[in-house]
Design a protein around this motif. Structure first.
Motif, PDB file in Angstrom:
ATOM      1  N   UNK A 325       0.831  -1.213   0.000  1.00 53.31           N
ATOM      2  CA  UNK A 325       0.000   0.000   0.000  1.00 53.31           C
ATOM      3  C   UNK A 325       0.863   1.260   0.000  1.00 53.31           C
ATOM      4  N   UNK A 326       1.876   1.294   0.860  1.00 57.41           N
ATOM      5  CA  UNK A 326       2.737   2.475   0.923  1.00 57.41           C
ATOM      6  C   UNK A 326       3.535   2.648  -0.368  1.00 57.41           C
ATOM      7  N   UNK A 327       3.874   1.525  -1.008  1.00 51.90           N
ATOM      8  CA  UNK A 327       4.633   1.596  -2.248  1.00 51.90           C
ATOM      9  C   UNK A 327       3.885   2.276  -3.377  1.00 51.90           C
ATOM     10  N   UNK A 328       2.566   2.310  -3.276  1.00 50.34           N
ATOM     11  CA  UNK A 328       1.759   2.998  -4.289  1.00 50.34           C
ATOM     12  C   UNK A 328       1.983   4.508  -4.221  1.00 50.34           C
ATOM     13  N   UNK A 329       2.287   5.013  -3.034  1.00 52.10           N
ATOM     14  CA  UNK A 329       2.345   6.462  -2.824  1.00 52.10           C
ATOM     15  C   UNK A 329       3.750   6.995  -2.540  1.00 52.10           C
ATOM     16  N   UNK A 330       4.653   6.139  -2.058  1.00 52.23           N
ATOM     17  CA  UNK A 330       5.982   6.603  -1.679  1.00 52.23           C
ATOM     18  C   UNK A 330       7.047   5.968  -2.564  1.00 52.23           C
ATOM     19  N   UNK A 331       8.137   6.683  -2.763  1.00 51.34           N
ATOM     20  CA  UNK A 331       9.281   6.135  -3.474  1.00 51.34           C
ATOM     21  C   UNK A 331       9.859   4.984  -2.665  1.00 51.34           C
ATOM     22  N   UNK A 359      13.268 -10.477   1.999  1.00 52.86           N
ATOM     23  CA  UNK A 359      12.721 -10.780   0.676  1.00 52.86           C
ATOM     24  C   UNK A 359      11.312 -10.200   0.523  1.00 52.86           C
ATOM     25  N   UNK A 360      10.531 -10.227   1.594  1.00 53.28           N
ATOM     26  CA  UNK A 360       9.200  -9.612   1.555  1.00 53.28           C
ATOM     27  C   UNK A 360       9.330  -8.116   1.285  1.00 53.28           C
ATOM     28  N   UNK A 361      10.242  -7.471   2.005  1.00 49.39           N
ATOM     29  CA  UNK A 361      10.444  -6.029   1.847  1.00 49.39           C
ATOM     30  C   UNK A 361      10.909  -5.700   0.426  1.00 49.39           C
ATOM     31  N   UNK A 362      11.876  -6.456  -0.080  1.00 49.05           N
ATOM     32  CA  UNK A 362      12.424  -6.164  -1.407  1.00 49.05           C
ATOM     33  C   UNK A 362      11.388  -6.367  -2.503  1.00 49.05           C
ATOM     34  N   UNK A 363      10.624  -7.457  -2.438  1.00 52.24           N
ATOM     35  CA  UNK A 363       9.599  -7.709  -3.454  1.00 52.24           C
ATOM     36  C   UNK A 363       8.492  -6.670  -3.388  1.00 52.24           C
ATOM     37  N   UNK A 364       8.079  -6.308  -2.169  1.00 54.07           N
ATOM     38  CA  UNK A 364       7.051  -5.269  -2.025  1.00 54.07           C
ATOM     39  C   UNK A 364       7.540  -3.951  -2.600  1.00 54.07           C
ATOM     40  N   UNK A 365       8.825  -3.679  -2.397  1.00 56.50           N
ATOM     41  CA  UNK A 365       9.413  -2.451  -2.929  1.00 56.50           C
ATOM     42  C   UNK A 365       9.348  -2.420  -4.449  1.00 56.50           C
ATOM     43  N   UNK A 366       9.691  -3.542  -5.092  1.00 63.21           N
ATOM     44  CA  UNK A 366       9.685  -3.608  -6.553  1.00 63.21           C
ATOM     45  C   UNK A 366       8.261  -3.488  -7.097  1.00 63.21           C
ATOM     46  N   UNK A 367       7.328  -4.217  -6.482  1.00 59.06           N
ATOM     47  CA  UNK A 367       5.940  -4.161  -6.947  1.00 59.06           C
ATOM     48  C   UNK A 367       5.385  -2.752  -6.777  1.00 59.06           C
ATOM     49  N   UNK A 368       5.725  -2.097  -5.664  1.00 58.34           N
ATOM     50  CA  UNK A 368       5.283  -0.717  -5.467  1.00 58.34           C
ATOM     51  C   UNK A 368       5.854   0.218  -6.505  1.00 58.34           C
TER      52      UNK A 368
END
Length: 421
Positions: A325-331, A359-368
């Motif tokens: 969710x945060x990845x949609x709005x933040x860099x 790995x969860x953090x990194x993948x979420x970052x890429x998807x965001x």
């Protein structure tokens, strides 16, 4: 009250269009004034955030990626991938995936991967009548391999924040990156038949493969040298980044001779700008995150979540959804440096493995980073392809679903992330 001032000021600044890094610093200063703390604390926190030998890997990998792009290394990777794929239907789509996977093992950056590979492949694919939207969408998805396949700038940041082993993160990233690469190839295979993609390229033959390998030998050797040094324990990630810079310089200037000495200044300036953006956000966000501890916000969050009696798996799912969710709005980097110092202590208390959570953090970052409106990877693809964000997003959708499948597999099956370590 501390949390209200911190978040409200940050939100207001973002709404009025202030850049994220400046908004982080300004809201931190405002909250410090409210708490009556000396302003010198801000400078100390900013300096502490980047006073680490691990952080040095970031500007070095950025410089190495630019040297590869301007020195002809990325071009030879594309040519070798093309000879390895052959003339199957939609062959250039597979070339794009494989080339981005190779370049990801060199640069550690999604935008760098998109620009380097896209600028070479996209015009040729459009010339050969490949669908423009689908091609741009695959460029975004393949570029997303950059922060997953090591070396990864995101993993260096995460490892620095959590004291996790960057080498172990790189090993897990290789496994997850190969999974994503396989999923993208499977999606391409399905769509190539369904959408009747063009047939292009030369037949696979040992002579073509050998010729392509010889031409790309020094380019292919680079990830072997860098990652082999890390995995065998001969080099730290920072040392491997320095080796990558030296290697890319020698190959680009003296072997391929595509990078003249007069072009080095341009490479250094581009690398300086790219590195400064990342380090600036990290420095300013550290003060912001520090206030969570000083104001008691972290303790409140931990006690609140503990009172809910969540299992480790359920917490990982909630954290994953929050990061998406945060990845949609933040860099992406801002999301990591803001949320990891808050979420990791809770995850650690619940017994979550630091590599699994990484790995969860990194993948979420890429998807965001490929989810509008703040979609850095899509913006990078738009600059290369000339396509609008809406068109690229439509072309991205089948590959995006593949990313989500891998993402939730990693969330619910920790062994995917940890079995290799």
């Amino acid at each position: 009250m501390t949390a209200l001032i911190l978040f409200a000021s940050f939100a207001v600044l973002l709404i009025v269009g202030v850049p994220i890094a400046i908004a982080l610093g300004a809201s931190t200063m405002l909250t410090l004034c409210y708490l009556g703390l000396p302003a010198a604390v801000v400078g100390q926190r900013f300096f502490t955030a980047i006073d680490s030998s691990s952080i040095m890997a970031i500007p070095l990998f950025v410089l190495a990626g630019n040297l590869m792009t301007y020195g002809g290394i990325s071009k030879r990777i594309v040519e070798f991938a093309s000879t390895a794929v052959g003339n199957i239907r939609g062959s250039l789509f597979y070339v794009m995936v494989v080339s981005c996977a190779f370049f990801a093992a060199l640069s550690g950056s999604a935008p760098a991967t998109v620009i380097a590979i896209g600028s070479m492949l996209y015009p040729e694919m459009i010339k050969r009548k490949y669908p423009a939207e689908r091609t741009a969408g695959l460029l975004v998805a393949s570029g997303g391999l950059g922060p997953i396949i090591p070396p990864s700038i995101i993993m260096v940041i995460y490892g620095t924040l959590t004291a996790g082993s960057i080498g172990d993160l790189f090993k897990s990233g290789m496994v997850v990156g190969l999974m994503l690469t396989s999923v993208l190839i499977i999606v391409c295979a399905i769509l190539s038949v369904k959408e009747n993609w063009p047939v292009s390229g030369n037949r696979i033959s040992m002579s073509n493969l050998l010729h392509g390998f010889v031409k790309a030998f020094f380019a292919v050797l680079l990830p072997i040298v860098v990652l082999g040094g890390i995995y065998t324990g001969i080099m730290t990630p920072t040392e491997s980044a320095a080796v990558a810079v030296a290697y890319a310089f020698v190959v680009g200037v003296f072997i391929y001779r595509e990078l003249p000495f007069s072009g080095l200044f341009k490479v250094l300036v581009a690398s300086g700008k790219g590195s400064a953006i990342v380090l600036f956000i990290m420095a300013l966000s550290n003060g912001f995150s520090w206030l969570f501890t000083v104001g008691g916000i972290s303790r409140f969050m931990i006690s609140s979540i503990n009172s809910m009696h969540l299992s480790a798996m359920m917490f990982c799912l909630i954290a994953a959804l929050l990061l998406l969710f945060l990845g949609v709005f933040l860099e992406g980097i801002a999301t990591i440096v803001l949320m990891v110092p808050l979420l990791w202590p809770i995850a650690e208390a619940l017994g979550v493995n630091v590599i699994h959570f990484g790995m969860i953090v990194c993948l979420a970052n890429v998807i965001g980073a490929m989810t509008p409106p703040v979609a850095v990877i899509i913006f990078s693809a738009a600059s290369v392809t000339g396509q609008k964000m809406g068109a690229i997003s439509r072309g991205l959708m089948p590959y995006f679903i593949g990313y989500l499948v891998v993402f939730f597999a990693v969330v619910f099956i920790p062994d995917i992330s940890t079995f290799i370590n």
